[in-house]
Scaffold this active site. Structure first.
Site, PDB file in Angstrom:
ATOM      1  N   CYS A 178      -2.350   8.684   3.953  1.00 50.82           N
ATOM      2  CA  CYS A 178      -2.290   8.295   2.539  1.00 50.82           C
ATOM      3  C   CYS A 178      -3.619   8.576   1.856  1.00 50.82           C
ATOM      4  O   CYS A 178      -3.678   8.758   0.649  1.00 50.82           O
ATOM      5  CB  CYS A 178      -1.938   6.815   2.435  1.00 50.82           C
ATOM      6  SG  CYS A 178      -3.010   5.803   3.426  1.00 50.82           S
TER       7      CYS A 178
ATOM      8  N   GLU B  96       0.870  -1.181   0.000  1.00 50.97           N
ATOM      9  CA  GLU B  96       0.000   0.000   0.000  1.00 50.97           C
ATOM     10  C   GLU B  96       0.898   1.219   0.000  1.00 50.97           C
ATOM     11  O   GLU B  96       1.726   1.377   0.898  1.00 50.97           O
ATOM     12  CB  GLU B  96      -0.907   0.004   1.232  1.00 50.97           C
ATOM     13  CG  GLU B  96      -1.971  -1.064   1.219  1.00 50.97           C
ATOM     14  CD  GLU B  96      -2.935  -0.949   0.060  1.00 50.97           C
ATOM     15  OE1 GLU B  96      -3.070   0.144  -0.525  1.00 50.97           O
ATOM     16  OE2 GLU B  96      -3.538  -1.977  -0.300  1.00 50.97           O
TER      17      GLU B  96
HETATM   18  P1  NAD Z   1       8.847   4.918   3.580  1.00 54.62           P
HETATM   19  O1  NAD Z   1       8.619   4.231   2.285  1.00 54.62           O
HETATM   20  O2  NAD Z   1       9.966   5.861   3.691  1.00 54.62           O
HETATM   21  O3  NAD Z   1       9.073   3.838   4.735  1.00 54.62           O
HETATM   22  C1  NAD Z   1       8.124   2.817   4.981  1.00 54.62           C
HETATM   23  C2  NAD Z   1       8.840   1.661   5.660  1.00 54.62           C
HETATM   24  O4  NAD Z   1       9.740   1.066   4.723  1.00 54.62           O
HETATM   25  C3  NAD Z   1       9.679   2.080   6.864  1.00 54.62           C
HETATM   26  O5  NAD Z   1       9.564   1.106   7.883  1.00 54.62           O
HETATM   27  C4  NAD Z   1      11.078   2.088   6.289  1.00 54.62           C
HETATM   28  O6  NAD Z   1      12.083   1.916   7.269  1.00 54.62           O
HETATM   29  C5  NAD Z   1      11.021   0.920   5.331  1.00 54.62           C
HETATM   30  N1  NAD Z   1      12.056   0.903   4.302  1.00 54.62           N
HETATM   31  C6  NAD Z   1      12.720   1.949   3.775  1.00 54.62           C
HETATM   32  N2  NAD Z   1      13.642   1.507   2.881  1.00 54.62           N
HETATM   33  C7  NAD Z   1      13.546   0.169   2.839  1.00 54.62           C
HETATM   34  C8  NAD Z   1      14.225  -0.851   2.109  1.00 54.62           C
HETATM   35  N3  NAD Z   1      15.192  -0.597   1.243  1.00 54.62           N
HETATM   36  N4  NAD Z   1      13.864  -2.133   2.308  1.00 54.62           N
HETATM   37  C9  NAD Z   1      12.875  -2.439   3.173  1.00 54.62           C
HETATM   38  N5  NAD Z   1      12.225  -1.510   3.908  1.00 54.62           N
HETATM   39  C10 NAD Z   1      12.534  -0.223   3.742  1.00 54.62           C
HETATM   40  O7  NAD Z   1       7.456   5.618   3.965  1.00 54.62           O
HETATM   41  P2  NAD Z   1       7.155   6.568   5.221  1.00 54.62           P
HETATM   42  O8  NAD Z   1       7.826   7.875   4.978  1.00 54.62           O
HETATM   43  O9  NAD Z   1       7.405   5.846   6.492  1.00 54.62           O
HETATM   44  O10 NAD Z   1       5.568   6.753   5.092  1.00 54.62           O
HETATM   45  C11 NAD Z   1       4.951   7.676   4.263  1.00 54.62           C
HETATM   46  C12 NAD Z   1       4.448   7.018   2.996  1.00 54.62           C
HETATM   47  O11 NAD Z   1       3.587   5.931   3.336  1.00 54.62           O
HETATM   48  C13 NAD Z   1       3.601   7.936   2.135  1.00 54.62           C
HETATM   49  O12 NAD Z   1       3.958   7.777   0.778  1.00 54.62           O
HETATM   50  C14 NAD Z   1       2.180   7.438   2.358  1.00 54.62           C
HETATM   51  O13 NAD Z   1       1.276   7.687   1.312  1.00 54.62           O
HETATM   52  C15 NAD Z   1       2.411   5.984   2.535  1.00 54.62           C
HETATM   53  N6  NAD Z   1       1.283   5.378   3.219  1.00 54.62           N
HETATM   54  C16 NAD Z   1       0.424   4.604   2.488  1.00 54.62           C
HETATM   55  C17 NAD Z   1      -0.680   4.034   3.093  1.00 54.62           C
HETATM   56  C18 NAD Z   1      -1.612   3.169   2.303  1.00 54.62           C
HETATM   57  O14 NAD Z   1      -2.278   2.351   2.905  1.00 54.62           O
HETATM   58  N7  NAD Z   1      -1.687   3.305   0.986  1.00 54.62           N
HETATM   59  C19 NAD Z   1      -0.915   4.237   4.449  1.00 54.62           C
HETATM   60  C20 NAD Z   1      -0.027   5.045   5.173  1.00 54.62           C
HETATM   61  C21 NAD Z   1       1.076   5.598   4.553  1.00 54.62           C
END
Ligand code: NAD
Length: 476
Positions: free
Chosen positions: A279, A245
């Protein structure tokens, strides 16, 4: 210091990380252990050993464990809500509501553990019977973002456990407090050691190790589209099951026949509450020209009444932005909007409060072109733009003109247009006369296009991702 949970033991990390309150940068919420790749491998090994033991528990035992977890979360919702507000910056009533949702999710999936059904059919060949069974996937890696520090982990962990999987959970770096509190509750709920593991640490280290391990059969991820791409490249190429997501650029269409007050509430609530860090936040208001000036005026008036401040202070509507880099990104997009020629009708400036924090006034851009960057790219902060539309048809065209497709809203009193919009807007969720953000936990959640990949989350539909079917043929 709060430690990681590996194989049923609380373990020291290889380094530590401070959890800082975005409402008050002098307030350290706690110190959290940081796992490395070796810790992650140990957790994956433990989860691999524990999974068949947990899957062999009766559905009643699994349901009871999930129910106990849900009960404790609900009993402690005020305390956990305070922790969440303190580490993430969501205002206290919203934080308590999020914790309460997490508790209800565990109770919902306690029931779901008892409702795993199969199918029984006659074969096309005589004398043979066919059974379709649902089985756990195995070890599930769960990777979550910072904006819903307890609800998103809950809506992934609860179904994973309900259906007999084991879990390796990596929360976002920014919000280890809520994740640790949840892990502590789960740890005390009598699961076999190793069934649930908590690994706080860097995405590029802990997350990447999970993505690359062939023992992690499925990855459920919520986060940005960029990280989603990386996950696809690592875990996708080794054919792990994926549920992702990602971002949104959610439209709220307002037609001339809308009830103005309701449209304004949908817009302000959907775009700016939770500091716009959802989101499903509506970041594009696509407004028919007849109602446009009244709508803009009313939204600006309403924004000026909102109180921005410390998330734990009574009467505050909007807390701080979650961290320094998100704050910089939000303010940078305000500059981008101005440079693109949009009119900044309200807000968009840093604010000073008694405590040092990442405060800004909610920003509203008007007279926007649908192709502007502020109308196309996910900002993930309290910044929204208003786009004028000639009629319903053009509004729908603009609504669909981004790579994203998570949630979409319309405010109208026309049954004809509401019905058409529900069918034709490109999104996984659609709202009529209600904000784009704010969903139920017992029905599917997810999007289309670049917003989502893989089976839906939440509700009974979660079974699709967290189980796999096996088809059994029997000749009597
Ligand atoms: P992010 O992608 O920076 O991080 C999300 C998670 O992924 C964190 O735990 C991070 O440590 C991990 N991560 C980062 N690099 C990685 C890698 N190389 N391998 C594995 N894991 C890794 O996102 P964020 O800044 O924490 O959250 C904001 C984003 O989340 C926004 O784009 C928002 O739209 C999205 N979001 C989507 C939903 C949905 O259901 N569609 C819900 C909430 C947030």
């Amino acid at each position: 210091m709060n430690k990681n949970l590996i194989a049923g033991n609380w373990c020291e990390g290889r380094s530590v990380r401070e959890n800082i309150n975005p409402s008050d940068l002098s307030d350290i919420v706690g110190i959290y252990a940081q796992a490395d790749a070796e810790d992650t491998q140990r957790a994956i090994e433990a989860a691999t050993r524990a999974q068949p033991i947990w899957a062999a528990y009766s559905s009643q035992q699994r349901a009871d464990a999930l129910d106990r977890i849900g009960t404790e979360i609900l009993q402690r919702q005020t305390e956990l809500g305070e922790l969440l507000a303190r580490e993430e910056g969501k205002v206290l009533p919203e934080a308590i509501a999020e914790v309460s949702r997490a508790g209800h999710i565990f109770k919902f999936f306690a029931g779901e553990a008892m409702r795993v059904t199969g199918e029984h059919l006659d074969s096309v060949r005589s004398g043979i019977e066919v059974d379709i069974l649902r089985q756990p996937v195995g070890v599930v890696g769960i990777i979550t973002p910072w904006n819903f520090p307890i609800a998103i982990p809950a809506w992934k962990i609860a179904p994973a456990l309900a259906y007999g999987n084991s879990v390796v959970f990596k929360p976002a770096d920014l919000v280890p407090g809520s994740a640790w509190a949840l892990a502590d509750i789960i740890h005390r709920s009598s699961l076999p050691d190793g069934t649930f593991n908590l690994l706080m640490g860097r995405g590029s280290v802990v997350g990447q190790t999970m993505l690359e391990s062939p023992k992690v059969r499925a990855i459920s991820f919520t986060g940005s589209a960029d990280t989603g791409q990386r996950i696809m490249q690592s875990a996708g190429t080794r054919m792990a099951k994926l549920q992702m997501e990602m971002g949104g650029k959610n439209p709220l269409v307002v037609l001339n026949d809308a009830e103005l007050d309701r449209a304004v509430e949908c817009a302000v609530h959907g775009a700016f509450f939770s500091t716009g860090q959802r989101c499903t936040a509506s970041s594009r208001f696509i407004v028919e020209k007849g109602i446009y000036p009244h709508f803009v005026q009313a939204v600006v008036t309403r924004l000026e009444q909102l109180r921005v401040g410390h998330a734990l202070e009574a009467g505050i509507d909007i807390g701080p932005v979650a961290d320094a880099s998100q704050y910089e990104q939000d303010l940078n997009y305000v500059d981008i909007g101005k440079a693109e020629g949009a009119f900044l009708a309200s807000g968009g400036v840093p604010l000073k409060r008694e405590t040092e924090g990442f405060y800004m006034s909610p920003a509203l851009f008007t007279d926007c072109d649908p192709h502007m960057r502020i109308a196309q790219e996910e900002i993930f902060g309290p910044v929204a733009c208003v786009i004028p539309a000639d009629n319903y048809e053009q509004a729908l065209e603009f609504a669909n003109a981004t790579p994203f497709g998570l949630s979409a809203g319309i405010c109208t009193t026309s049954l004809k247009h509401a019905t058409h919009y529900k069918r034709h807007v490109q999104s996984g969720m659609v709202m009529v006369n209600t904000p784009t953000a704010g969903v139920d936990y017992h029905v599917p959640f997810g999007g289309t296009k670049a917003s989502s990949f893989g089976p839906r989350e939440q509700g009974h539909h979660a079974i699709e991702f967290f189980t796999t079917t096996k088809t059994a043929y029997t000749q009597a």
